[in-house]
Motif scaffolding. Structure first.
Motif, mmCIF file in Angstrom:
data_model
loop_
_atom_site.group_PDB
_atom_site.id
_atom_site.type_symbol
_atom_site.label_atom_id
_atom_site.label_comp_id
_atom_site.label_asym_id
_atom_site.label_seq_id
_atom_site.Cartn_x
_atom_site.Cartn_y
_atom_site.Cartn_z
ATOM 1 N N ILE A 252 -11.529 -22.777 63.747
ATOM 2 C CA ILE A 252 -10.938 -23.391 64.930
ATOM 3 C C ILE A 252 -11.728 -22.879 66.141
ATOM 4 O O ILE A 252 -12.083 -21.712 66.206
ATOM 5 C CB ILE A 252 -9.414 -23.069 65.023
ATOM 6 C CG1 ILE A 252 -8.704 -23.976 66.015
ATOM 7 C CG2 ILE A 252 -9.148 -21.612 65.329
ATOM 8 C CD1 ILE A 252 -7.193 -24.048 65.802
ATOM 9 N N HIS A 253 -12.084 -23.768 67.043
ATOM 10 C CA HIS A 253 -12.867 -23.342 68.206
ATOM 11 C C HIS A 253 -12.431 -24.129 69.437
ATOM 12 O O HIS A 253 -11.727 -25.136 69.345
ATOM 13 C CB HIS A 253 -14.372 -23.466 67.932
ATOM 14 C CG HIS A 253 -14.815 -24.865 67.650
ATOM 15 N ND1 HIS A 253 -16.127 -25.248 67.634
ATOM 16 C CD2 HIS A 253 -14.104 -25.990 67.364
ATOM 17 C CE1 HIS A 253 -16.202 -26.530 67.358
ATOM 18 N NE2 HIS A 253 -15.003 -26.989 67.179
ATOM 19 N N LEU A 254 -12.860 -23.628 70.599
ATOM 20 C CA LEU A 254 -12.461 -24.267 71.844
ATOM 21 C C LEU A 254 -13.547 -25.250 72.287
ATOM 22 O O LEU A 254 -14.735 -24.951 72.199
ATOM 23 C CB LEU A 254 -12.237 -23.225 72.932
ATOM 24 C CG LEU A 254 -11.026 -22.314 72.685
ATOM 25 C CD1 LEU A 254 -10.950 -21.229 73.724
ATOM 26 C CD2 LEU A 254 -9.732 -23.129 72.676
ATOM 27 N N VAL A 255 -13.108 -26.417 72.695
ATOM 28 C CA VAL A 255 -14.054 -27.409 73.196
ATOM 29 C C VAL A 255 -13.572 -27.859 74.576
ATOM 30 O O VAL A 255 -12.403 -27.660 74.931
ATOM 31 C CB VAL A 255 -14.157 -28.633 72.252
ATOM 32 C CG1 VAL A 255 -14.825 -28.245 70.947
ATOM 33 C CG2 VAL A 255 -12.782 -29.242 72.000
ATOM 34 N N ILE B 292 -11.910 -27.220 62.733
ATOM 35 C CA ILE B 292 -13.022 -27.725 61.927
ATOM 36 C C ILE B 292 -12.448 -27.941 60.527
ATOM 37 O O ILE B 292 -12.337 -27.019 59.717
ATOM 38 C CB ILE B 292 -14.181 -26.724 61.895
ATOM 39 C CG1 ILE B 292 -14.588 -26.349 63.330
ATOM 40 C CG2 ILE B 292 -15.366 -27.273 61.114
ATOM 41 C CD1 ILE B 292 -15.411 -25.083 63.412
ATOM 42 N N THR B 293 -12.036 -29.174 60.286
ATOM 43 C CA THR B 293 -11.227 -29.480 59.112
ATOM 44 C C THR B 293 -11.842 -28.974 57.809
ATOM 45 O O THR B 293 -11.164 -28.402 56.966
ATOM 46 C CB THR B 293 -11.030 -31.008 59.035
ATOM 47 O OG1 THR B 293 -10.623 -31.440 60.316
ATOM 48 C CG2 THR B 293 -9.995 -31.366 58.020
ATOM 49 N N ALA B 294 -13.145 -29.159 57.637
ATOM 50 C CA ALA B 294 -13.773 -28.816 56.359
ATOM 51 C C ALA B 294 -13.778 -27.312 56.103
ATOM 52 O O ALA B 294 -13.834 -26.880 54.961
ATOM 53 C CB ALA B 294 -15.194 -29.360 56.320
ATOM 54 N N SER B 295 -13.716 -26.494 57.170
ATOM 55 C CA SER B 295 -13.718 -25.041 56.979
ATOM 56 C C SER B 295 -12.316 -24.460 56.901
ATOM 57 O O SER B 295 -12.128 -23.341 56.454
ATOM 58 C CB SER B 295 -14.464 -24.357 58.126
ATOM 59 O OG SER B 295 -15.806 -24.738 58.134
ATOM 60 N N CYS B 296 -11.344 -25.224 57.369
ATOM 61 C CA CYS B 296 -9.971 -24.708 57.452
ATOM 62 C C CYS B 296 -9.395 -24.517 56.059
ATOM 63 O O CYS B 296 -9.515 -25.376 55.190
ATOM 64 C CB CYS B 296 -9.088 -25.673 58.240
ATOM 65 S SG CYS B 296 -7.372 -25.152 58.327
ATOM 66 N N VAL C 228 -4.330 -28.646 56.521
ATOM 67 C CA VAL C 228 -5.151 -28.002 57.543
ATOM 68 C C VAL C 228 -4.368 -27.994 58.851
ATOM 69 O O VAL C 228 -3.358 -28.680 58.996
ATOM 70 C CB VAL C 228 -6.482 -28.752 57.752
ATOM 71 C CG1 VAL C 228 -7.368 -28.609 56.527
ATOM 72 C CG2 VAL C 228 -6.249 -30.201 58.083
ATOM 73 N N SER C 229 -4.884 -27.216 59.780
ATOM 74 C CA SER C 229 -4.162 -27.141 61.056
ATOM 75 C C SER C 229 -4.548 -28.326 61.943
ATOM 76 O O SER C 229 -5.648 -28.882 61.837
ATOM 77 C CB SER C 229 -4.454 -25.814 61.751
ATOM 78 O OG SER C 229 -5.731 -25.825 62.325
ATOM 79 N N ARG C 230 -3.624 -28.706 62.808
ATOM 80 C CA ARG C 230 -3.864 -29.791 63.754
ATOM 81 C C ARG C 230 -3.402 -29.334 65.129
ATOM 82 O O ARG C 230 -2.339 -28.744 65.253
ATOM 83 C CB ARG C 230 -3.066 -31.034 63.350
ATOM 84 C CG ARG C 230 -3.760 -31.848 62.291
ATOM 85 C CD ARG C 230 -2.903 -33.023 61.833
ATOM 86 N NE ARG C 230 -3.587 -33.697 60.736
ATOM 87 C CZ ARG C 230 -3.683 -33.202 59.520
ATOM 88 N NH1 ARG C 230 -3.142 -32.046 59.231
ATOM 89 N NH2 ARG C 230 -4.336 -33.845 58.569
ATOM 90 N N VAL C 231 -4.218 -29.609 66.132
ATOM 91 C CA VAL C 231 -3.876 -29.143 67.476
ATOM 92 C C VAL C 231 -3.382 -30.336 68.299
ATOM 93 O O VAL C 231 -4.043 -31.377 68.338
ATOM 94 C CB VAL C 231 -5.103 -28.519 68.163
ATOM 95 C CG1 VAL C 231 -4.728 -27.990 69.539
ATOM 96 C CG2 VAL C 231 -5.688 -27.412 67.291
ATOM 97 N N ASN D 7 -20.473 -27.775 50.039
ATOM 98 C CA ASN D 7 -21.273 -27.419 51.227
ATOM 99 C C ASN D 7 -21.339 -25.913 51.446
ATOM 100 O O ASN D 7 -20.896 -25.404 52.462
ATOM 101 C CB ASN D 7 -20.672 -28.072 52.469
ATOM 102 C CG ASN D 7 -20.888 -29.555 52.476
ATOM 103 O OD1 ASN D 7 -21.940 -30.032 52.862
ATOM 104 N ND2 ASN D 7 -19.888 -30.278 52.005
ATOM 105 N N PHE D 8 -21.865 -25.201 50.465
ATOM 106 C CA PHE D 8 -22.020 -23.762 50.642
ATOM 107 C C PHE D 8 -23.320 -23.481 51.389
ATOM 108 O O PHE D 8 -24.311 -24.209 51.233
ATOM 109 C CB PHE D 8 -22.089 -23.060 49.291
ATOM 110 C CG PHE D 8 -20.779 -22.985 48.566
ATOM 111 C CD1 PHE D 8 -19.741 -22.208 49.059
ATOM 112 C CD2 PHE D 8 -20.594 -23.686 47.373
ATOM 113 C CE1 PHE D 8 -18.529 -22.129 48.373
ATOM 114 C CE2 PHE D 8 -19.395 -23.606 46.686
ATOM 115 C CZ PHE D 8 -18.357 -22.825 47.189
#
Lengths: 947, 68
Positions: free
Chosen positions: A891-894, A905-909, A868-871, A612-613
């Motif tokens: 990672i972003h705030l929702v 955002i798992t796929a970008s991490c 990957v990171s997990r919150v 997914n580039f």
């Protein structure tokens, strides 16, 4: 090899021969005759009991006849299939109906003397020929005393002697008295560059392997004195000159340019006599003489050619052309490796991928019609959830680890650690039988955490994780202790301290393993489009291959037309017009419905990941976004400009080889007033502005010299060189040039040729070694052979975040195992962007890159790394520090119930963990690298054990 | 304590992508170095929390090495 053995889509038929190939490309029927192994490879456990009990000794062919084995044996521990076989010619049971001991002692009942030869008829679409190389005829070796004097050995024998798992366990000894030699001589070009034995070609690999063998021997015994006798030193591979120079200095290797002869034996020592270039005679005594044997065509090349209906060249190798280097002369039959011409491992592996691309181009409709996919058993969640039951496997790695670290002591120590219920010390943990063993132990002991103390997780973690998956364990329940690369190899002089370190590393790994948790294995869909950057020969070839394999392709070219450096070439090495090759490629690219060409286009920005580039491409000032799944880098290189040297740019009689070709392409009038031409090799190369050898300039000079002789037979040509590196079959044109009267004079880098202007005339002064004085050559034209400089790789490397070599070319992920892949997943490499190389090699490499790039495209899905990171949203206070620090925007705030919460955002991490390290409330944990796991490692480092 | 008797215990935090790779490559080239270091692999030196370093010293490390 292990990977090929494990693939469900590769059926390995051993002991087999192709007897006939009927039909046509796409619909062949291959008749295969298979001789029996007499041991069922599916049942055999590779335990070796049969070898132990067999009373009949036989010569160990794998070990170059330097050792004895028994009729049932396996050639080497990593062999695939990992099963023994019986030497049918020596076996007592098969020849005399007696004995049968092996069959009675085999616990697995794998030995089966009732096996009969099989004839198979296989429906195949294409055929790849990879029979390797043959041996130099013994009569050639006898000329160098081989057979008469036991201490004259071949380089293949020397290789076995220096191998840790070889007949002498790596101790280099003389065959005559089994004592270690003090003085060794290497004789190059045995069976190569020698028309008297029919092998006019250069075997390409011997110079470098001799340097490697000499270095290994010195490493083993620093007091050795090693002399290597060369004609030319041909270390023309990527980074080879640099490593040769390092080896020469570090190991004090003595380099002599001469072709010695063996003059008998005195007091057990071998006498060599040689003459150096200055005409002086020398002699020396050596304890051992190593013949650096070349690569012959395979012994059964003729038979292969008859059966498959392909053509051979005059030396018995497969006939191919530089433009289609991997195609044999019958449609649908391809070739890879040494059968195509002598070559080293990286190039063979590259060609193998390239041949796979050719087969795939031929058969796009058949894709996935017969594919078998591996299915893993359901994860055993009960087992995973139970308390930790750890298995520790401490690898010997032959003597790589066990030669320094007391592996058994580490294994016993591991057994004393908390939660360790099983420990073992396999010979090679990564061999197929050991992997099978690990799987069995997991089941037998209900292990739910595995620690392997061996090499590096960077190279071997996926292999072992695969084993975990095969028995229903989550691959994250695995940890490695690096006791080879970061222990035994670097602490060779202090075995006790190394053993202590290995124990500490195992203790730390076990401490972490106790806390490991299963991780989810997500996968994402692939955009089935390839982006090829660079519209030269390599880029166009890669794009065509991808498109022919059935995938869409976007081809970027930064200039206003396709062609790259191929535009400047006038003739190919086999005398073909380069413009025909170029026009054919451009025409096919332009007509192909699956290829979209962007001219005046450059990559500006890249985001995303394999599959997914998203690229931002600047086309004539406008930005355009392109979605694609993979990238092929084919940005080429540029001709080095020798402005510092020989009045280049100031005197129009001084030009580069490409400029000479260009001038001749426009018309041969310029030759009217030219009677003498001097060519100087390595201008700006090999230690000047370019530190390296560009691999193609010698062949190019020789090609142009012959062309000049054809156009004007009376012309006088002098070629001043350091080493003539016309490797492989290019040696033929070197010989031809000499036959046509081209004069070759060698110079040393300390005493380069000089240009002397004499009024209007040009003269080149060079020290002639045979005459022992300077030679002044008046010349009408001075042609400089310049190398290939890297293109603008730095800015591209920054965009795609890929490393470059110190010379400025792209660095492949692994020189031998992954020669056309970058370390960044989903990005592939070919052509001059990788390293300078001739056209044929660029084309083969472009095919290889296309083959590799097509893998994710064809699969349609790629697995995302679970690290990957997990919150923990309950703990998160929504401060946003993580979002501001993340370098990957992953990672972003929702808003969750009107409160701000961080989300990955798992796929970008990329799993770097910056967010976790900075979270003020410890709400973020990293898969496989949690705070608790790392803390446990720290405490284990101190020797403390967690409760 | 004389300098030659000092045999420190060093804990290293190495980035998977650079320093850990370099340490692997040092092995391939057989570069020899003292065996005092024990390595914890992390995916990035950014992962290193200050607490890890303090905990290492608290646990008796004579030095902490970070490579990335």
């Amino acid at each position: 090899m292990v990977e090929a053995g494990r693939s469900p889509n590769i059926e390995i038929i051993t002991n087999a021969q192709l007897k006939a190939l009927d039909g046509k490309a796409g619909q062949f029927v291959a008749q295969v005759h298979q001789k029996p192994r007499y041991i069922d490879e599916d049942i055999c456990t590779g335990c070796g009991t049969c070898t132990m009990y067999c009373p009949r000794p036989t010569v160990d062919i794998y070990n170059e006849r330097l050792d004895i084995t028994r009729c049932p044996h396996i050639d080497y521990p990593q062999a695939v299939p990992a099963a023994h076989y019986i030497d049918a010619e020596a076996c007592l049971r098969l020849n005399y109906e007696t004995c049968n001991l092996c069959s009675q002692t085999c616990m697995a009942h794998a030995i089966n003397f009732d096996q009969k030869p099989r004839d198979l008829s296989l429906d195949v679409g294409s055929v790849v020929l990879a029979p390797g190389f043959g041996r130099i005829d013994p009569s050639v070796l006898e000329r160098f005393g081989y057979g008469r004097f036991p201490d004259v050995v071949t380089s293949l024998e020397f290789e076995r002697l220096s191998c840790a798992s070889g007949p002498t366990e790596g101790h280099i000894v003389r065959i005559s008295d089994e004592r270690p030699p003090k003085k060794i001589a290497f004789l190059q070009c045995v069976g190569s560059r020698d028309e008297t034995c029919g092998n006019g070609y250069c075997s390409s690999v011997c110079c470098m392997y001799a340097i490697k063998e000499a270095s290994l021997a010195k490493e083993h015994d620093p007091d050795l004195e090693i002399t290597l006798f060369f004609i030319d030193i041909r270390t023309h591979g990527k980074g080879f000159d640099a490593s040769r120079e390092r080896a020469e200095a570090k190991y004090e290797l003595r380099i002599v340019r001469a072709r010695p002869r063996l003059n008998g034996q005195v007091d057990g020592q071998l006498v060599l006599k040689w003459a150096t270039e200055d005409g002086e005679s020398h002699s020396g005594l050596f304890d051992m003489v190593v013949l650096s044997v070349g690569l012959n065509a395979p012994e059964d090349a003729k038979e292969i050619a008859e059966v498959t209906g392909i053509g051979l060249n005059r030396y018995g190798f497969c006939q191919t052309s530089p433009v289609l280097p991997l195609a044999a002369s019958r449609d649908g039959v391809y070739v890879a490796g040494a059968f195509q011409g002598p070559k080293d491992v990286p190039e063979s592996v590259t060609q193998a991928s390239g041949a796979a691309a050719m087969a795939s181009e031929l058969l796009p409709e058949a894709r996935d019609t017969r594919t078998v996919s591996i299915s893993y058993p359901e994860e055993d969640t009960d087992l995973e959830a139970g308390g930790p039951r750890i298995g520790v496997f401490v690898c010997h790695c032959g003597t790589n680890i066990a030669g320094v670290v007391d592996v058994e002591a580490v294994r016993d120590y591991a057994a004393t650690l908390p939660d360790v219920v099983y420990s073992e010390a396999p010979m090679y943990a990564c061999s197929q039988d050991s992997l099978k063993g690990i799987a069995e132990k997991i089941k037998e002991y209900r292990l739910n955490r595995i620690v392997v103390a061996a090499c590096s997780p960077r190279t071997h973690e996926p292999l072992f994780q695969e084993t975990l998956k095969s028995v229903g364990l989550n691959p994250a329940l695995f940890e490695m202790a690096n006791i080879r690369n970061q222990c035994s190899w670097v602490h060779a002089q202090t075995p006790e301290a190394a053993t202590e370190k290995a124990k500490d590393l195992v203790r730390m790994a076990v401490a972490k393993a106790r806390l490991l948790e299963p991780l989810e294995q997500p996968s994402v869909n692939v955009t089935p489009v390839a982006l090829v950057i660079g519209g030269g020969a390599a880029g166009m070839t890669a794009a065509l291959s991808i498109a022919d394999q059935g995938f869409d392709c976007v081809l970027l070219e930064k200039t206003d037309r396709l062609g790259g450096n191929l535009r400047r070439l006038t003739w190919t090495i086999d005398g073909r017009r380069a413009s025909e090759v170029l026009n054919d490629l451009i025409d096919r690219v332009n007509r192909h419905p699956r290829i979209q060409v962007f001219l005046n286009a450059q990559l500006e920005k890249l985001s995303g990941f394999v599959g997914n580039f998203v690229s931002t491409i600047k086309i004539g000032g406008q930005d355009q976004l392109v979605n694609h799944g993979v990238i092929i880098i084919a940005t080429g290189g540029r001709e080095y400009r020798p402005t510092k040297f020989y009045q280049y740019g100031k005197d129009k009689r001084v030009m580069t080889q490409l400029e000479l070709e260009g001038a001749l392409a426009r018309g041969t009038d310029i030759l009217r007033h030219i009677d003498t031409v001097v060519m100087i090799q390595c201008v700006g190369s090999r230690g000047q502005d370019l530190s390296y050898c560009s691999r193609l300039c010698c062949s190019q000079a020789v090609k142009n010299a012959i062309k000049l002789k054809e156009l004007k037979p009376g012309i006088r040509i002098f070629c001043l060189y350091r080493d003539v590196r016309t490797f492989g079959f290019a040696e033929d044109i070197y010989r031809e040039a000499r036959k046509r009267g081209v004069i070759f004079i060698r110079y040393e880098p300390e005493r380069r040729p000089e240009l002397i202007k004499n009024g209007q005339g040009l003269r080149v002064r060079v020290f002639e070694r045979i005459l022992g004085k300077d030679l002044d050559i008046p010349t009408d034209l001075l042609v400089l052979s310049v190398g290939v400089a890297p293109g603008d790789n730095e800015s591209l490397a920054r965009i795609i975040k890929a490393p470059l070599t110190e010379e400025g070319f792209f660095l492949e992920a692994h020189a031998k195992l992954r020669p056309v892949e970058l370390a960044v997943e989903g990005i592939y490499l070919c052509g001059l962007a990788h390293w300078p190389k001739p056209l044929g090699e660029s084309i083969a490499q472009a095919k290889a890159a296309a083959a590799k790039a097509a893998i994710p495209l064809a699969r349609g899905k790629v697995a995302v790394t679970p690290i990957v990171s997990r919150v923990d949203k309950d703990l998160c206070i929504g401060c946003g520090i993580c979002e501001s620090l993340c370098p990957f925007n992953a990672i972003h705030l929702v808003k969750v119930n009107k409160r701000r919460k961080a989300e990955t955002i798992t796929a970008s991490c990329k799993g770097c963990g910056i967010c976790a390290a900075h979270c003020p409330v410890l709400a973020i944990s990293m898969g496989g690298f949690t705070d608790n796991e790392i803390m446990a490692q720290i405490h284990a480092f101190a020797g403390k054990e967690e409760a | 304590m004389a300098a030659e008797d000092f045999n420190p215990r060093i804990l290293g935090f190495l980035c998977h992508w650079c320093c850990y790779s370099a340490a692997d490559a040092a092995g391939v080239s057989r570069y020899q170095y003292p065996s005092n270091i024990r390595v914890i692999r992390v995916m990035c030196t950014g992962r290193i929390d200050l607490r890890f370093i303090l905990e290492a010293f608290k646990s008796g490390a004579d030095g902490v090495f970070t490579g990335g």
